[in-house]
Design a protein around this motif. Sequence first.
Motif, short mmCIF file in Angstrom:
data_model
loop_
_atom_site.label_atom_id
_atom_site.label_comp_id
_atom_site.label_asym_id
_atom_site.label_seq_id
_atom_site.Cartn_x
_atom_site.Cartn_y
_atom_site.Cartn_z
N ASP A 50 0.84 -1.33 0.02
CA ASP A 50 -0.08 0.04 0.07
C ASP A 50 0.91 1.37 0.23
O ASP A 50 1.91 1.31 0.61
N TYR A 61 -6.09 3.11 6.03
CA TYR A 61 -6.88 2.56 5.03
C TYR A 61 -7.69 3.45 3.92
O TYR A 61 -8.47 3.12 3.36
N ASP A 64 -7.21 2.22 0.39
CA ASP A 64 -8.21 1.29 0.08
C ASP A 64 -9.73 1.78 -0.01
O ASP A 64 -10.51 1.25 -0.57
#
Length: 128
Positions: A50, A61, A64
């Motif tokens: 990531d 996050y 995402d």
Amino acid sequence: MTLQASLKTWARQIKQQTLTVYFAARDPRTPWAVRLLALLVAAYALSPIDLIPDFIPLIGYLDDLLIVPLGLALVVRLTPPEVIQSSREQAAHFAGKPVSYGAALVILLLWLILAAWLVRWLIEIADF
């Protein structure tokens, strides 16, 4: 529908869209700039690494939840409709196929090589 079921459905849709974008990037009818963006978005979405590590509270996050869906939506919007339709059909066909752990290993190795090169380059710059 429970929250867990909703999240699973959303995750399946993201996976399906990622495959669609990947196939759209490989289609010669897609403009080259959109193809490049599609490849970058698909590679990032499928990559095990990531941009923002998930262990960082709250923003971990972010990629995402925001970056990948927004990138997918942008590519779908910029791609000709007939290409998207064809790509969706290909994605539906390949979605049920088994996962390739060998391909995941190759991607991971490429990311590690890139990271090692970047660290080496930064060390060389710091030494002047």
